[in-house]
Design a protein around this motif. Structure first.
Motif, PDB file in Angstrom:
ATOM      1  N   PHE A 505       0.845  -1.191   0.000  1.00  0.00           N
ATOM      2  CA  PHE A 505       0.000   0.000   0.000  1.00  0.00           C
ATOM      3  C   PHE A 505       0.886   1.250   0.000  1.00  0.00           C
ATOM      4  O   PHE A 505       2.108   1.173   0.107  1.00  0.00           O
ATOM      5  N   ARG A 506       0.269   2.422  -0.093  1.00  0.00           N
ATOM      6  CA  ARG A 506       0.973   3.650   0.256  1.00  0.00           C
ATOM      7  C   ARG A 506       0.988   3.720   1.781  1.00  0.00           C
ATOM      8  O   ARG A 506      -0.021   3.401   2.422  1.00  0.00           O
ATOM      9  N   ALA A 522      -8.486   1.188  -6.874  1.00  0.00           N
ATOM     10  CA  ALA A 522      -9.811   0.880  -6.340  1.00  0.00           C
ATOM     11  C   ALA A 522      -9.815  -0.442  -5.585  1.00  0.00           C
ATOM     12  O   ALA A 522     -10.484  -0.577  -4.548  1.00  0.00           O
ATOM     13  N   ASP A 523      -9.077  -1.447  -6.076  1.00  0.00           N
ATOM     14  CA  ASP A 523      -9.031  -2.744  -5.386  1.00  0.00           C
ATOM     15  C   ASP A 523      -8.445  -2.601  -3.988  1.00  0.00           C
ATOM     16  O   ASP A 523      -8.953  -3.181  -3.024  1.00  0.00           O
ATOM     17  N   GLN A 524      -7.362  -1.824  -3.871  1.00  0.00           N
ATOM     18  CA  GLN A 524      -6.757  -1.656  -2.547  1.00  0.00           C
ATOM     19  C   GLN A 524      -7.644  -0.799  -1.641  1.00  0.00           C
ATOM     20  O   GLN A 524      -7.700  -1.034  -0.422  1.00  0.00           O
ATOM     21  N   ASN A 525      -8.306   0.203  -2.193  1.00  0.00           N
ATOM     22  CA  ASN A 525      -9.253   0.983  -1.382  1.00  0.00           C
ATOM     23  C   ASN A 525     -10.329   0.075  -0.798  1.00  0.00           C
ATOM     24  O   ASN A 525     -10.699   0.174   0.373  1.00  0.00           O
ATOM     25  N   GLU A 526     -10.835  -0.830  -1.658  1.00  0.00           N
ATOM     26  CA  GLU A 526     -11.844  -1.788  -1.218  1.00  0.00           C
ATOM     27  C   GLU A 526     -11.298  -2.678  -0.105  1.00  0.00           C
ATOM     28  O   GLU A 526     -11.954  -2.929   0.915  1.00  0.00           O
ATOM     29  N   GLU A 527     -10.070  -3.151  -0.276  1.00  0.00           N
ATOM     30  CA  GLU A 527      -9.464  -4.045   0.704  1.00  0.00           C
ATOM     31  C   GLU A 527      -9.237  -3.359   2.037  1.00  0.00           C
ATOM     32  O   GLU A 527      -9.456  -3.960   3.103  1.00  0.00           O
ATOM     33  N   GLY A 617     -15.318   2.508  -3.389  1.00  0.00           N
ATOM     34  CA  GLY A 617     -16.102   3.568  -2.749  1.00  0.00           C
ATOM     35  C   GLY A 617     -16.666   3.114  -1.406  1.00  0.00           C
ATOM     36  O   GLY A 617     -16.664   1.933  -1.068  1.00  0.00           O
ATOM     37  N   PHE A 618     -17.169   4.065  -0.642  1.00  0.00           N
ATOM     38  CA  PHE A 618     -17.770   3.741   0.646  1.00  0.00           C
ATOM     39  C   PHE A 618     -18.757   4.854   1.002  1.00  0.00           C
ATOM     40  O   PHE A 618     -18.705   5.961   0.441  1.00  0.00           O
ATOM     41  N   ALA A 619     -19.652   4.546   1.915  1.00  0.00           N
ATOM     42  CA  ALA A 619     -20.621   5.531   2.395  1.00  0.00           C
ATOM     43  C   ALA A 619     -20.241   5.964   3.799  1.00  0.00           C
ATOM     44  O   ALA A 619     -19.684   5.180   4.584  1.00  0.00           O
ATOM     45  N   VAL A 620     -20.546   7.225   4.135  1.00  0.00           N
ATOM     46  CA  VAL A 620     -20.227   7.775   5.449  1.00  0.00           C
ATOM     47  C   VAL A 620     -21.527   8.180   6.137  1.00  0.00           C
ATOM     48  O   VAL A 620     -22.362   8.879   5.549  1.00  0.00           O
ATOM     49  N   ARG A 621     -21.703   7.738   7.364  1.00  0.00           N
ATOM     50  CA  ARG A 621     -22.869   8.104   8.173  1.00  0.00           C
ATOM     51  C   ARG A 621     -22.416   9.081   9.267  1.00  0.00           C
ATOM     52  O   ARG A 621     -21.392   8.871   9.917  1.00  0.00           O
ATOM     53  N   GLY A 622     -23.126  10.152   9.449  1.00  0.00           N
ATOM     54  CA  GLY A 622     -22.824  11.072  10.543  1.00  0.00           C
ATOM     55  C   GLY A 622     -21.961  12.242  10.117  1.00  0.00           C
ATOM     56  O   GLY A 622     -21.665  12.454   8.927  1.00  0.00           O
ATOM     57  N   ASP A 623     -21.524  13.018  11.103  1.00  0.00           N
ATOM     58  CA  ASP A 623     -20.776  14.257  10.850  1.00  0.00           C
ATOM     59  C   ASP A 623     -19.333  13.975  10.447  1.00  0.00           C
ATOM     60  O   ASP A 623     -18.751  12.966  10.838  1.00  0.00           O
TER      61      ASP A 623
END
Length: 717
Positions: A505-506, A522-527, A617-623
């Motif tokens: 990774f970085r 994207a694959d590493q972000n997912e991992e 990608g991912f989703a963020v909940r909250g502030d």
């Protein structure tokens, strides 16, 4: 006398004659050490294993070497070496030429799929350019952009302007070149005739002409004698009539004994030539069987003298060979794993293509089964499909082969050949392919387990080597008890390698010691989100598109996760700078961007109803906590303890962890070119420049650089 470090044009002219004897040798593998030493491993029918070295750095040479003198293979082949392996593996060495009388060699390799030319520039900064048969540059160690010529990938290779070749010049042209000069004879031969200093003096000596004679005082008789000496030299080279000499200076520490045979006498090599030189009549000379052998011996001894010969009483285990062996095994295992992955993917794609072309496949299978029930032979069925293909029937056109002995028909679907069993339906054939893919995946799992065992063996060998070298350090260094060492001025730095789990990774460690990792794709972000995100971690991302998922780890994956750890603000700010630096902000040439940070439990891979998350990608909940106008910042450094390796990240973080660092900023140099500039700068800083070659090749430096163009912050160019 300073030792020769670069081959002359005369040397290359003689060298080409001997290298021609290797025509027909097959290339096995290519290696690149640092950014200036290329090695080609070949096999010759008569000689067996042949090793060709080309060096274009401070030392500029090209010759074969004895296999036992070959440097250990580097652990991770850089992109340039991989490109050469892809183009040259199994290729035949078709010949080598010297360009005019310049210090340029052109090696030609032939393979069924085309010609590859390796053009070696042994002058100036030195360079190696790889071109196709039409001289289009595939890649090069150094890009050249001058008014007179350009050498960059994708362009046609441009040779320098043609120089006078004294070995093929006519007597009339020789006279004109001499007449055009306004200096003395020896300088005219050196510059106008391109002989260089040593061979210009040699020509004068052989011709019996005073070197300092003014050109205006030289008459036709002088020209005749000089041209005669040049012609005899040219004939010896053209006919291969060489008698190599390796010249050494002998010095004795016993001032009361002038004998060269004194036990205290020391030797150092100073030159190597294809034939004896009258200029060196007073220098001790050693003959050699061939010029290639003389070159091998000369540069081997030169390197030993400059680095210092190892003490034979140490009886140091050959850790390098053991490490190289495990690295070779890992490379083979990685290749097998990659092959399993490709095979499994191909089988799954075949199964999906059957479903995607259900009607066509079912039509073919039904036609064959009906024909067999009607009593038609397999040959008749094959002929009927050929007739149907000629009439343009789609199902018949898809049939590539009918094998009655196996009851299998081969179909071309979506550009791929798929074997289908006639007695099974479409679903059964697809299921069979899925099962075969699963079996291959199981082989891959076995290979993964085996490679982990090999990696453990490799780490054990490296640990034993490091322990040996630590024990072998001078006592005064061991007694420093934590005091800062002046790594840059140390003549020899022990190698202590380590490949942590996050190295692909970085990554960097903050100034507070926390690990930050980011995805390269994207694959590493997912991992990272699925596998390595744990309670207590922070996730950072830029507002700009194209940034890595950046995770500030509260704990190591091997430790128990805890949401109670309060991460320092300095570490979060450094992680934010890391996130913006490796995003499109840097690539676009901007110097700041906005970053937000959230806790690990705010991140999910489950989208809201009606939404879609692409890979990575991912989703963020909250502030979210925003860090506005976060400046980009990147530095690359070389760490010497506890491990020797390249590190990179925000300057404030790595400054205290590296022996030396170089800061970067967005700029015009492509990533590979900037990495080479960094490499050269690091070699200038360390007394032990061989250490830099071993741990900080341009390829490893590039591993830590931001995407897009860069420039050295203190570089005015």
């Amino acid at each position: 006398m300073d030792p020769k470090r670069e081959l002359t044009s005369v040397d290359l002219a003689a060298l080409v004659r001997e290298l021609e004897s290797l025509e027909g040798a097959k290339v096995d593998k290519a290696y690149l050490y640092g950014d200036d030493l290329l090695r080609l491993k070949m096999r010759d029918f008569d000689r067996g294993r042949v090793e060709l070295l080309v060096e274009v750095g401070e030392v500029k040479r090209a010759h074969t070497v004895a296999p036992e003198r070959v440097p250990d293979a580097p652990g991770r082949p850089p992109q340039f070496a991989m490109m050469l392996r892809n183009r040259l593996s199994g290729a035949d060495f078709a010949g080598v030429e010297q360009f005019e009388f310049d210090r340029i060699l052109e090696f030609v390799f032939e393979r069924d799929d085309g010609t590859t030319r390796i053009i070696v520039e042994l002058f100036g900064q030195g360079n190696v350019a790889v071109t196709d048969g039409e001289y289009e540059v595939i890649d090069c160690l150094e890009t050249v952009r001058l008014k007179s010529r350009t050498v960059v990938p994708g362009s046609r290779y441009e040779f320098p302007e043609t120089r006078t070749n004294p070995l093929s010049i006519s007597r009339e042209a020789f006279g004109h070149e001499m007449d055009d000069s306004d200096t003395d004879v020896v300088r005219t031969l050196a510059t106008q005739l391109n002989f260089g200093g040593l061979y210009a003096e040699e020509v004068c000596t052989r011709a019996g002409v005073e070197k300092a004679m003014d050109i205006d005082d030289a008459d036709e008789d002088v020209y005749d004698r000089l041209y005669g000496a040049v012609e005899r030299l040219a004939i010896d080279i053209r006919t291969g009539n060489v008698d190599p000499r390796l010249y050494v200076e002998r010095e004795s520490d016993d001032h009361d004994d002038d004998s060269d045979d004194s036990d205290d006498a020391t030797e150092r090599v100073v030159d190597v030539t294809p034939f004896p030189l009258e200029e060196y009549a007073e220098v001790a000379a050693e003959p050699a069987d061939s010029f290639l052998a003389a070159l091998d011996d000369y540069f081997f001894r030169l390197e030993l003298e400059e680095e210092g010969e190892p003490d034979p009483t140490e009886q140091r285990p050959d850790f390098e060979s053991e490490i190289a062996k495990y690295e070779r095994i890992i490379e083979q295992q990685e290749g097998a794993i990659e092959g399993f992955e490709q095979e499994a993917d191909a089988l799954r794609e075949q199964a999906e293509s059957l479903y995607g072309n259900y009607g066509l496949v079912d039509d073919v299978l039904s036609t064959i089964r009906d024909a067999r029930e009607a009593g038609h032979s397999w040959e008749e069925i094959d002929a009927r499909f050929e007739e149907g293909s000629e009439r343009g029937i789609e199902a018949a056109e898809a049939v590539v082969d009918v094998d009655g002995s196996e009851g299998v028909v081969t179909l071309e679907i979506d550009g791929e050949h798929v074997d289908v069993i006639v007695d099974q339906g479409v679903e059964q054939n697809a299921d069979r392919l899925y099962q075969e893919a699963k079996t291959v995946e199981e082989k891959k799992e076995g290979a993964l387990a085996a490679i982990e065992d090999t990696r453990e063996d490799l780490e054990d060998a490296k640990r034993r080597r490091d322990e040996w070298e630590l024990e072998d350090e001078p006592a005064e260094q061991a007694e420093e008890d934590g005091e800062d060492r002046d790594w840059l001025s140390m003549p020899s730095i022990p190698i202590r390698e380590n490949e942590p789990w996050y190295d692909r990774f970085r990554w960097f460690h903050t100034s507070d010691g926390y690990l930050v990792i980011g995805g390269r794709n994207a694959d590493q972000n997912e991992e990272l989100v699925k596998k390595y995100l744990e309670p207590g971690d922070k996730v950072l991302h830029t507002q700009a598109h194209g940034g890595p998922v950046t995770v500030l780890k509260a704990t190591d994956p091997s430790e128990a996760a805890s949401a109670d750890i309060e991460l320092p603000e300095t570490s979060i700010e450094e992680a934010a700078q890391f996130a913006v630096t490796y995003s499109s902000v840097w690539k676009d040439g901007r110097y700041a961007g906005d970053v937000y940070a959230v806790d690990a439990d705010q991140v999910t891979k489950t989208p809201e109803s009606g939404e879609y998350l692409e890979k990575g990608g991912f989703a963020v909940r909250g502030d979210r906590t925003y860090y506005y106008d976060t400046p980009v910042g990147s530095a690359v450094g070389i760490q010497c303890e506890p491990y020797t390796r390249v590190i990179g990240g925000p300057p404030s973080a790595i400054g205290g962890q590296a022996a030396t660092t170089i800061e970067l900023e967005p700029g015009r140099y492509a990533q590979a070119d900037a990495a080479k500039r960094l490499y050269r700068r690091f070699r200038e800083r360390f007394e032990d420049d061989s250490f830099v070659r071993k741990v900080a090749s341009p390829d490893r430096i590039q591993h830590f650089m931001p995407p897009g163009g860069s420039r050295l912050a203190d570089d005015s160019s």
